[in-house]
Design a protein around this motif. Sequence first.
Motif, short mmCIF file in Angstrom:
data_model
loop_
_atom_site.label_atom_id
_atom_site.label_comp_id
_atom_site.label_asym_id
_atom_site.label_seq_id
_atom_site.Cartn_x
_atom_site.Cartn_y
_atom_site.Cartn_z
N LEU A 793 0.72 -1.21 -0.02
CA LEU A 793 -0.21 -0.03 -0.07
C LEU A 793 1.11 1.25 0.07
O LEU A 793 0.46 2.38 -0.64
CB LEU A 793 -1.08 -0.04 1.11
N GLU A 794 1.95 1.25 0.80
CA GLU A 794 2.78 2.31 0.90
C GLU A 794 3.43 2.69 -0.62
O GLU A 794 3.58 3.81 -0.92
CB GLU A 794 3.83 1.96 1.82
N SER A 795 3.79 1.34 -1.21
CA SER A 795 4.41 1.89 -2.80
C SER A 795 3.32 2.33 -3.60
O SER A 795 3.71 3.33 -4.37
CB SER A 795 4.91 0.46 -3.30
N TYR A 796 1.87 1.93 -3.36
CA TYR A 796 1.18 2.57 -4.23
C TYR A 796 0.69 4.07 -3.89
O TYR A 796 0.62 4.62 -4.71
CB TYR A 796 -0.33 1.97 -4.13
N LEU A 797 0.86 4.51 -2.53
CA LEU A 797 0.77 5.79 -2.18
C LEU A 797 1.96 6.76 -2.71
O LEU A 797 1.69 7.83 -3.13
CB LEU A 797 0.35 5.88 -0.82
N HIS A 798 3.06 6.09 -2.58
CA HIS A 798 4.03 6.86 -3.36
C HIS A 798 3.63 7.12 -4.87
O HIS A 798 4.15 8.40 -5.45
CB HIS A 798 5.23 5.93 -3.15
N SER A 799 3.57 6.11 -5.67
CA SER A 799 3.03 6.35 -6.75
C SER A 799 1.80 7.32 -6.93
O SER A 799 2.08 8.30 -7.97
CB SER A 799 2.39 5.13 -7.76
N LEU A 800 0.93 7.46 -6.31
CA LEU A 800 -0.17 8.54 -6.15
C LEU A 800 0.59 10.07 -5.88
O LEU A 800 0.26 11.01 -6.36
CB LEU A 800 -1.20 8.29 -5.08
N VAL A 801 1.46 9.95 -5.09
CA VAL A 801 2.32 11.22 -4.87
C VAL A 801 3.08 11.63 -6.08
O VAL A 801 2.94 12.98 -6.20
CB VAL A 801 3.34 11.00 -3.41
N GLU A 802 3.59 10.76 -6.94
CA GLU A 802 4.46 11.07 -7.94
C GLU A 802 3.26 11.66 -8.98
O GLU A 802 3.67 12.61 -9.62
CB GLU A 802 5.07 9.85 -8.41
N GLU A 803 2.11 11.17 -9.07
CA GLU A 803 1.11 11.62 -9.91
C GLU A 803 0.59 12.96 -9.57
O GLU A 803 -0.41 13.46 -10.18
CB GLU A 803 -0.05 10.57 -10.15
N GLU A 804 1.00 13.24 -8.27
CA GLU A 804 0.37 14.57 -7.72
C GLU A 804 -1.19 14.63 -7.26
O GLU A 804 -1.75 15.29 -7.11
CB GLU A 804 0.67 15.81 -8.46
N ARG A 805 -1.50 13.23 -7.03
CA ARG A 805 -2.90 13.30 -6.63
C ARG A 805 -3.13 12.96 -5.16
O ARG A 805 -3.94 12.92 -4.38
CB ARG A 805 -3.29 11.69 -7.08
N LEU A 806 -1.77 12.86 -4.44
CA LEU A 806 -1.57 12.77 -3.07
C LEU A 806 -0.24 13.55 -2.87
O LEU A 806 0.62 13.89 -3.60
CB LEU A 806 -1.57 11.62 -2.29
N ILE A 807 -0.04 14.21 -1.60
CA ILE A 807 0.94 14.91 -1.05
C ILE A 807 1.47 14.19 0.03
O ILE A 807 0.54 13.75 1.17
CB ILE A 807 0.51 16.28 -0.54
N CYS A 808 2.77 13.83 0.37
CA CYS A 808 3.66 13.11 1.44
C CYS A 808 3.98 14.25 2.35
O CYS A 808 4.99 15.02 1.92
CB CYS A 808 4.36 12.13 1.14
N THR A 809 3.55 14.42 3.59
CA THR A 809 4.26 15.49 4.41
C THR A 809 5.42 15.01 5.01
O THR A 809 5.98 13.92 4.95
CB THR A 809 3.24 15.92 5.63
N THR A 810 6.01 15.77 5.78
CA THR A 810 7.32 15.55 6.26
C THR A 810 7.41 14.77 7.42
O THR A 810 8.32 13.86 7.79
CB THR A 810 8.10 16.85 6.89
N ASN A 811 6.02 14.25 8.13
CA ASN A 811 6.02 13.43 9.19
C ASN A 811 5.51 12.02 8.71
O ASN A 811 4.74 11.20 9.24
CB ASN A 811 5.16 13.92 10.21
N ASP A 812 5.55 11.80 7.23
CA ASP A 812 5.29 10.56 6.47
C ASP A 812 3.56 10.43 6.40
O ASP A 812 3.16 9.06 6.87
CB ASP A 812 5.86 9.50 7.30
N THR A 813 2.86 11.42 6.60
CA THR A 813 1.52 11.10 6.46
C THR A 813 1.21 11.67 4.96
O THR A 813 1.73 12.39 4.36
CB THR A 813 0.67 12.18 7.48
N TYR A 814 -0.03 11.29 4.64
CA TYR A 814 -0.47 11.13 3.18
C TYR A 814 -1.85 12.16 3.46
O TYR A 814 -2.74 11.97 4.26
CB TYR A 814 -0.86 10.15 2.68
N LYS A 815 -2.07 13.37 2.47
CA LYS A 815 -3.31 13.95 2.43
C LYS A 815 -3.43 14.18 0.81
O LYS A 815 -2.36 14.18 -0.14
CB LYS A 815 -3.10 15.10 3.31
N LEU A 816 -4.59 14.84 0.69
CA LEU A 816 -5.02 15.26 -0.82
C LEU A 816 -4.31 16.80 -1.09
O LEU A 816 -4.45 17.26 0.05
CB LEU A 816 -6.67 15.41 -0.69
N PRO A 817 -3.95 17.02 -2.09
CA PRO A 817 -3.69 18.35 -2.55
C PRO A 817 -4.66 19.18 -2.36
O PRO A 817 -5.89 19.09 -2.75
CB PRO A 817 -3.16 18.08 -4.01
N LYS A 818 -4.63 20.59 -2.06
CA LYS A 818 -5.44 21.50 -2.04
C LYS A 818 -5.76 22.02 -3.34
O LYS A 818 -4.81 22.17 -4.17
CB LYS A 818 -5.38 22.75 -1.17
#
Length: 818
Positions: A793-818
């Motif tokens: 799941l973490e690998s998939y979330l990384h791919s979503l970050v690369e596609e700019e569909r998610l944002i990975c914060t400095t404390n390793d949490t994921y959130k939606l872009p504004k």
Amino acid sequence: MNAVMRAGEDLKRLLVQIQEVALRTHPNCEDDLESLLTWINPNEPQSNHQCKPPTLRLKNSIKMLVNQYYNMELREDERDTGYLFIQLVRQFYVYQVRLHFFASLSNLHTFKDVQRLVKYYEFPLKYVYIFENCPEEWIGERDGLMHYLLNRHKKLRINVVSRLKDLVMEDDFDLAMDVVKWLNESNSNVSSMDLMLDLIVEKISRFCQDQMTGTWNNRFLIMETFNRFITSYWSQFCLLLACPEDNHELTTVVYHLFERQFVKLRTKEIFDIVVGVYPDSKPTLLELRRVLVKSKDFTQIVVEFLSNFERQIFNPSISTVNALLAYVKTVKAFLTLDPTGRCLNSVSAFVKPYFQERNDLVTVLLYAILELQSEEFEGPARAYLDTNSLNQLSQELKDPEFGIESSFETIPQADLLSRPASTATTAAMLDPRLPYKSVIKNFLQWTPEPMDTISKNYSKSLSASRNLLDILMDMFESKDFFVSEFLSLLTRKLLTLKLYTLDRKWSHCLRLLKTKFGPAGAAAVVATGIGGGDGGSIDGVRGGDPSNINNIDVMLRDVRGSSELCKRMHQVAGLDQRIYPKFISPLYWNRDNSSNGWTFQLDPQMALELDKYCQVYSEIKPGRALHLYKDQGIVVLTLSFQDGRKKRCEATLEQCSVIQQFDASTATTTGLTEQMIGARLQMDPARARAALQHWVQEGVLYYDGNAYKTREYLDDQPAENLPASKDSSASSQARTMSPDRDSRLTSILEQTWPFIQGMLTNLGALKVKKIHSFLKVTTPKELGFSMVTPSQLESYLHSLVEEERLICTTNDTYKLPK
């Protein structure tokens, strides 16, 4: 021991007496007498009748010893002896039955065992008429034994009651009648009447369960179900109860049982009735309202509904639009069920804190009121909003009966109680001679509010004329927030408006808000002022900040003025009439004279045309100057490719400036990098990268691993990996998903994306483990998410970050872009 010995001695004396009396009238009958007594003796299982007819010899013995007396074949002087013989044999048989009964007592467990035993005792009496002239003696003896059996044998009593229940539930009323008859004849402490009344209640409960469950579109279901029950079962139950069928008092009680069962079933189904199928379930809500008479029934309904609402609606997998749709249906359904509004008041007070935790509540509500389509969504809403649910919500808000524009009045309980006499009351009020008559009548009909009512606090708003929007507004701490959000949406809409005419749905929503939040009477003069008409100015807002409504008026006036000024400018020779400028007042549009970092050079030709408009504006408006907001504006481009294709695109000024850097020479040779674009346009490389990736997604450019090139031919294949964003701390590991990963795993992860969107929308930033645990609970079992590990799941979330569909914060949490 003495008692047993005494009983044995009594039996011997009785046998001696029987033999002496028999020999008086029939000498040498010892063998016949022994055969007779053995055949009728229940304690001789090997030699007695065994429930089989007697043999011919035994029939002759019975005829000679017993039946001659009843057939009047004895001489007159022998009749007393014959009668004495019958009496003695009768005593012998009763003695043997009692002896056998108490010996068999421990083996009697069911009603069939008892029936078998009674049949065993009564079989020889069909052939040996020892109770012919006194049958009540045997009946009394038999019923006495059954009386003792029921009172002393607890296990048998329980089994008999259970057997009777099974027979009634299975509609086997003939055998049930046998059980009831046996209970009545035994005259025990088990009342057949009480049992049958309890079983009628149970039968009605099951019948209602079968006939009423899931049937929500029938207005008179109670009466129809009651009539079916009476037609099918009432005659049999009357036989079991030994009462006439036309006992109206009893049938009235039975009808009330149907009403209570209806309330009980609908209480269990209330969530599905309200959220699942409303308004199709409106008939059953109206019928439920008619039979609800106790305040505790309302309380149970509200408690049952809220427990299901909290469990099924307020969980991370349910999006805000679906939760709001469920709440809108709840409002309508509970106003149908309880016009006083007390139930709805309790529901609203419970759900309000949950909805206030949803950051996108106002946006979803406005989108529904405006009936926006998916292409009109902005920001993260474009990804996670369910268009079908939003359209359903829009339709619910437009409901002519309970909509955001239809008003309705909640009815006080006293008015409901006095409603049946409303005609007489009105007549009394119109009679000038008796002005006090209606007052006295209402006073006599008034019922105080029960102490266990669900809500003792009467809100003033509940007694006033309201509509659905008023109730939805109660979920917000301040109505200013709602108006401010609408102002933000309207600002973006007006800024991206291609021409100067606002869609009717925006005009309609604006008129609605001015009606609700403007001063009284403002609705009569409100118009959008866009595309014709005069916009009335609003000087204040009821219960809110007047500047928001005033800003809207100024913005509409700016757009209307821009339309008029554009017409004048297009009459000036030398101006490009394909440009439709908007001249805005920055203070009222929440803008200043800077572009917030949007610094880049426009295409020279476009800059020249815009400078011409600035000069003409200064001539028309002496002393005024224009400032261009480069972060706003839409450019419609028609792009031509070497293979003959033409593509019509809409882009921002920034995106337009980027694509215009690709001419025929650079497009097909070396291409351009983001650094080259940034240097040419004096643009931040990050913004250049975002603009380039936009054109890649549009299919205009492709990245060959070194530079961006135009896709002149459809055969031009883009590279699999775009350059990673510098904001990512793991650019080299952004795509850790293996190229040869299992297709099943890929499909599962892609199907979890809507759940991840809804989760992050409702709960904010989350870590991988939290997201993984939530998905295990919320995703359907058939999806097969249990096979996904946290690392996958973490690998998939990384791919979503690369596609700019998610944002990975400095404390390793994921959130939606504004």
